[in-house]
Design a protein around this motif. Structure first.
Motif, PDB file in Angstrom:
ATOM      1  N   ALA A  62       0.715  -1.117   0.068  1.00 37.26           N
ATOM      2  CA  ALA A  62       0.002  -0.035  -0.179  1.00 37.26           C
ATOM      3  C   ALA A  62       0.740   1.289   0.003  1.00 37.26           C
ATOM      4  O   ALA A  62       0.702   2.161  -0.638  1.00 37.26           O
ATOM      5  CB  ALA A  62      -0.922   0.209   1.062  1.00 37.26           C
ATOM      6  N   TRP A  63       1.934   1.319   0.685  1.00 37.14           N
ATOM      7  CA  TRP A  63       2.928   2.171   0.905  1.00 37.14           C
ATOM      8  C   TRP A  63       3.435   2.522  -0.284  1.00 37.14           C
ATOM      9  O   TRP A  63       3.489   3.637  -0.949  1.00 37.14           O
ATOM     10  CB  TRP A  63       3.855   1.814   1.991  1.00 37.14           C
ATOM     11  N   LEU A  64       3.891   1.452  -1.321  1.00 36.81           N
ATOM     12  CA  LEU A  64       4.859   1.383  -2.453  1.00 36.81           C
ATOM     13  C   LEU A  64       3.886   2.009  -3.477  1.00 36.81           C
ATOM     14  O   LEU A  64       4.316   2.751  -4.413  1.00 36.81           O
ATOM     15  CB  LEU A  64       5.627   0.216  -2.670  1.00 36.81           C
ATOM     16  N   ALA A  65       2.526   1.626  -3.480  1.00 38.42           N
ATOM     17  CA  ALA A  65       1.723   2.048  -4.553  1.00 38.42           C
ATOM     18  C   ALA A  65       1.686   3.509  -4.634  1.00 38.42           C
ATOM     19  O   ALA A  65       1.315   3.962  -5.651  1.00 38.42           O
ATOM     20  CB  ALA A  65       0.308   1.357  -3.993  1.00 38.42           C
ATOM     21  N   GLY A  66       1.674   4.234  -3.325  1.00 35.91           N
ATOM     22  CA  GLY A  66       1.901   5.675  -3.453  1.00 35.91           C
ATOM     23  C   GLY A  66       3.382   6.247  -3.786  1.00 35.91           C
ATOM     24  O   GLY A  66       3.099   7.408  -4.111  1.00 35.91           O
ATOM     25  N   THR A  67       4.226   5.458  -4.078  1.00 36.32           N
ATOM     26  CA  THR A  67       5.327   6.063  -4.247  1.00 36.32           C
ATOM     27  C   THR A  67       5.930   5.561  -5.863  1.00 36.32           C
ATOM     28  O   THR A  67       7.025   5.820  -6.128  1.00 36.32           O
ATOM     29  CB  THR A  67       6.561   5.547  -3.376  1.00 36.32           C
ATOM     30  N   THR A  68       5.057   4.617  -6.459  1.00 35.04           N
ATOM     31  CA  THR A  68       5.250   4.367  -7.902  1.00 35.04           C
ATOM     32  C   THR A  68       4.216   4.859  -8.595  1.00 35.04           C
ATOM     33  O   THR A  68       3.001   4.882  -8.054  1.00 35.04           O
ATOM     34  CB  THR A  68       5.380   2.939  -7.951  1.00 35.04           C
ATOM     35  N   GLU A  69       4.239   4.569  -9.960  1.00 36.84           N
ATOM     36  CA  GLU A  69       3.116   5.059 -11.037  1.00 36.84           C
ATOM     37  C   GLU A  69       2.873   3.877 -11.839  1.00 36.84           C
ATOM     38  O   GLU A  69       1.681   3.795 -12.434  1.00 36.84           O
ATOM     39  CB  GLU A  69       3.320   6.284 -11.648  1.00 36.84           C
ATOM     40  N   ARG A  70       3.895   3.098 -12.126  1.00 39.71           N
ATOM     41  CA  ARG A  70       3.743   2.056 -13.392  1.00 39.71           C
ATOM     42  C   ARG A  70       3.685   0.755 -12.828  1.00 39.71           C
ATOM     43  O   ARG A  70       2.767   0.042 -13.444  1.00 39.71           O
ATOM     44  CB  ARG A  70       4.836   2.121 -14.468  1.00 39.71           C
ATOM     45  N   ILE A  71       4.650   0.234 -12.354  1.00 41.03           N
ATOM     46  CA  ILE A  71       4.816  -1.034 -11.987  1.00 41.03           C
ATOM     47  C   ILE A  71       3.623  -1.839 -11.364  1.00 41.03           C
ATOM     48  O   ILE A  71       2.992  -1.172 -10.444  1.00 41.03           O
ATOM     49  CB  ILE A  71       5.968  -1.350 -11.397  1.00 41.03           C
ATOM     50  N   ALA A  72       3.155  -3.070 -11.675  1.00 38.51           N
ATOM     51  CA  ALA A  72       2.471  -3.905 -10.780  1.00 38.51           C
ATOM     52  C   ALA A  72       3.167  -4.156  -9.624  1.00 38.51           C
ATOM     53  O   ALA A  72       4.177  -4.628  -9.442  1.00 38.51           O
ATOM     54  CB  ALA A  72       2.051  -5.201 -11.631  1.00 38.51           C
ATOM     55  N   LEU A  73       2.307  -4.497  -8.439  1.00 36.92           N
ATOM     56  CA  LEU A  73       2.722  -4.779  -7.226  1.00 36.92           C
ATOM     57  C   LEU A  73       2.005  -5.982  -6.651  1.00 36.92           C
ATOM     58  O   LEU A  73       0.615  -6.283  -6.821  1.00 36.92           O
ATOM     59  CB  LEU A  73       2.401  -3.855  -6.124  1.00 36.92           C
ATOM     60  N   GLY A  74       2.755  -6.743  -6.147  1.00 29.72           N
ATOM     61  CA  GLY A  74       2.197  -8.222  -5.848  1.00 29.72           C
ATOM     62  C   GLY A  74       2.842  -8.955  -4.455  1.00 29.72           C
ATOM     63  O   GLY A  74       3.727  -8.627  -3.920  1.00 29.72           O
ATOM     64  N   THR A  75       2.093 -10.290  -4.099  1.00 27.87           N
ATOM     65  CA  THR A  75       2.573 -11.062  -3.344  1.00 27.87           C
ATOM     66  C   THR A  75       3.140 -12.180  -3.733  1.00 27.87           C
ATOM     67  O   THR A  75       2.409 -13.004  -4.797  1.00 27.87           O
ATOM     68  CB  THR A  75       1.564 -11.339  -2.124  1.00 27.87           C
ATOM     69  N   THR A  76       4.382 -12.732  -3.171  1.00 24.36           N
ATOM     70  CA  THR A  76       5.131 -13.949  -3.685  1.00 24.36           C
ATOM     71  C   THR A  76       5.475 -14.876  -2.516  1.00 24.36           C
ATOM     72  O   THR A  76       6.665 -15.074  -2.092  1.00 24.36           O
ATOM     73  CB  THR A  76       6.048 -13.643  -4.843  1.00 24.36           C
ATOM     74  N   VAL A  77       4.460 -15.366  -1.806  1.00 22.66           N
ATOM     75  CA  VAL A  77       3.260 -15.352  -2.059  1.00 22.66           C
ATOM     76  C   VAL A  77       2.698 -15.140  -0.535  1.00 22.66           C
ATOM     77  O   VAL A  77       3.195 -15.443   0.351  1.00 22.66           O
ATOM     78  CB  VAL A  77       2.519 -16.845  -2.556  1.00 22.66           C
ATOM     79  N   ALA A  78       1.150 -14.674  -0.608  1.00 21.01           N
ATOM     80  CA  ALA A  78       0.620 -14.683   0.526  1.00 21.01           C
ATOM     81  C   ALA A  78      -0.078 -15.785   1.062  1.00 21.01           C
ATOM     82  O   ALA A  78      -0.529 -16.569   0.374  1.00 21.01           O
ATOM     83  CB  ALA A  78      -0.841 -13.720   0.420  1.00 21.01           C
ATOM     84  N   VAL A  79       0.189 -16.129   2.276  1.00 27.65           N
ATOM     85  CA  VAL A  79      -0.191 -17.425   2.783  1.00 27.65           C
ATOM     86  C   VAL A  79      -1.765 -17.459   3.192  1.00 27.65           C
ATOM     87  O   VAL A  79      -2.097 -16.867   4.306  1.00 27.65           O
ATOM     88  CB  VAL A  79       0.669 -18.053   4.048  1.00 27.65           C
ATOM     89  N   LEU A  80      -2.470 -18.054   2.397  1.00 26.05           N
ATOM     90  CA  LEU A  80      -3.874 -17.920   2.537  1.00 26.05           C
ATOM     91  C   LEU A  80      -4.454 -17.916   3.901  1.00 26.05           C
ATOM     92  O   LEU A  80      -5.293 -17.156   4.375  1.00 26.05           O
ATOM     93  CB  LEU A  80      -4.772 -18.715   1.374  1.00 26.05           C
ATOM     94  N   PRO A  81      -4.077 -19.181   4.489  1.00 28.86           N
ATOM     95  CA  PRO A  81      -4.991 -19.676   5.633  1.00 28.86           C
ATOM     96  C   PRO A  81      -4.608 -18.692   7.069  1.00 28.86           C
ATOM     97  O   PRO A  81      -5.115 -18.846   7.999  1.00 28.86           O
ATOM     98  CB  PRO A  81      -4.458 -21.024   6.158  1.00 28.86           C
ATOM     99  N   TYR A  82      -3.538 -17.689   6.979  1.00 33.12           N
ATOM    100  CA  TYR A  82      -3.103 -16.849   7.757  1.00 33.12           C
ATOM    101  C   TYR A  82      -4.170 -15.791   8.054  1.00 33.12           C
ATOM    102  O   TYR A  82      -4.051 -15.153   9.174  1.00 33.12           O
ATOM    103  CB  TYR A  82      -1.771 -16.324   7.496  1.00 33.12           C
ATOM    104  N   ARG A  83      -4.948 -15.203   7.173  1.00 28.44           N
ATOM    105  CA  ARG A  83      -6.118 -14.410   7.358  1.00 28.44           C
ATOM    106  C   ARG A  83      -7.459 -14.645   6.927  1.00 28.44           C
ATOM    107  O   ARG A  83      -7.584 -15.452   6.255  1.00 28.44           O
ATOM    108  CB  ARG A  83      -5.626 -13.196   6.501  1.00 28.44           C
ATOM    109  N   HIS A  84      -8.396 -14.012   7.702  1.00 34.04           N
ATOM    110  CA  HIS A  84      -9.759 -14.145   7.457  1.00 34.04           C
ATOM    111  C   HIS A  84     -10.049 -13.809   5.890  1.00 34.04           C
ATOM    112  O   HIS A  84      -9.398 -12.751   5.497  1.00 34.04           O
ATOM    113  CB  HIS A  84     -10.540 -13.365   8.191  1.00 34.04           C
TER     114      HIS A  84
END
Length: 275
Positions: A62-84
């Motif tokens: 979320a922070w880096l989205a505000g400091t960049t303009e073009r690049i896609a941003l993602g997770t490698t990888v979010a562990v699904l069962p950790y969060r509701h």
């Protein structure tokens, strides 16, 4: 084939300044996307490979989205069962909308049994939970009303990307490949070679997709970048297999071997220039 950078959000060199520097580097050097890894509770087994401080991927993105303009941003990888799943659906939808449609949600089930215990999540049910949570997330992203846990909730705002942000599913076990085939826009295997994918991985994925009655997902592997020439050779092989994305990971696997961000970025720039 689009190229990405794995931003190292843990260890001695992980500082707010360094994280911002990684994102600036990726965008200015011409990379197409940047991704961040995930741990929630850094138990001793996790710390052996990924020492604290460990920055939360969604907060950093979320922070880096505000400091960049073009690049896609993602997770490698979010562990699904950790969060509701309702919470993860809302966070990711918000992130995609606030970034102008730049989120890639890479997901997996993880490996750290003690981290599961610390979070009071049953390790033995991680695959079933991942499947259940993906269903909820996809419904939350695309429907105005979602029923879960005996209640009906409004998940809006929806993501900016339509029908939803791309979902990259990691893992190489049979259950993971079934998950890729059911839910994934792309398969995101880690530390694989073109040779093993050609001989084993892709035929298994095609079989899982046929069983699920869905098109074969795209290929978006992550490889370790220790030697530029070897990584370029592998990149050529992945391109021949039809990979749409390739994520470059400069972390050597242990904190003792880790380089500075500046050293990693010089190696990444050399790869980008020669690609």
């Amino acid at each position: 084939m689009k190229l990405g950078v794995n931003i190292l959000n843990f260890g001695a060199h992980a500082t707010p300044e360094a994280l911002a520097g990684w994102a600036r580097f990726a965008e200015e050097a011409g990379f197409d996307f940047a991704m961040i890894s995930d741990h929630v509770a850094v138990t001793p087994d996790v710390a052996e490979q990924y020492p604290a401080p460990f920055y939360d991927p969604f907060t950093v993105l979320a922070w880096l989205a505000g400091t960049t303009e073009r690049i896609a941003l993602g997770t490698t990888v979010a562990v699904l069962p950790y969060r509701h799943p309702l919470q993860l659906a809302r966070v990711t939808a918000n992130l995609d909308r606030l970034s102008g449609g730049r989120l890639i949600l890479g997901v997996g089930v993880g490996w750290a049994r003690r981290e599961y215990a610390a979070l009071d999540v049953p390790y033995e049910r991680r695959g079933a939970l991942a499947d259940e949570y993906l269903e909820v997330i996809l419904r939350s992203w695309t429907q105005d009303s979602v029923s879960y846990g005996g209640e009906t909730v409004d998940p809006r705002p929806h993501p900016a990307q339509k029908p939803h942000p791309p979902v990259w599913v990691g893992g190489q076990a049979p259950g993971a490949l079934r998950r890729v085939a059911r839910f994934g826009d792309a398969w995101h295997p880690i530390n694989v070679t073109p040779e093993t994918l050609r001989a084993e991985g892709l035929p298994a994925l095609r079989g899982a997709a046929e069983e699920a009655g869905r098109p074969v997902p795209a290929l978006a592997p992550r490889i370790r970048l220790d030697d530029v020439d070897e990584a370029l050779r592998q990149a050529e092989g992945f391109a021949e297999l039809g990979a749409t994305h390739l994520l470059l990971d400069t972390y050597p696997g242990t904190a003792a071997e880790a380089r500075t961000p500046e050293e990693d970025q010089r190696m990444l720039a050399a790869f980008r220039d020669a690609f």
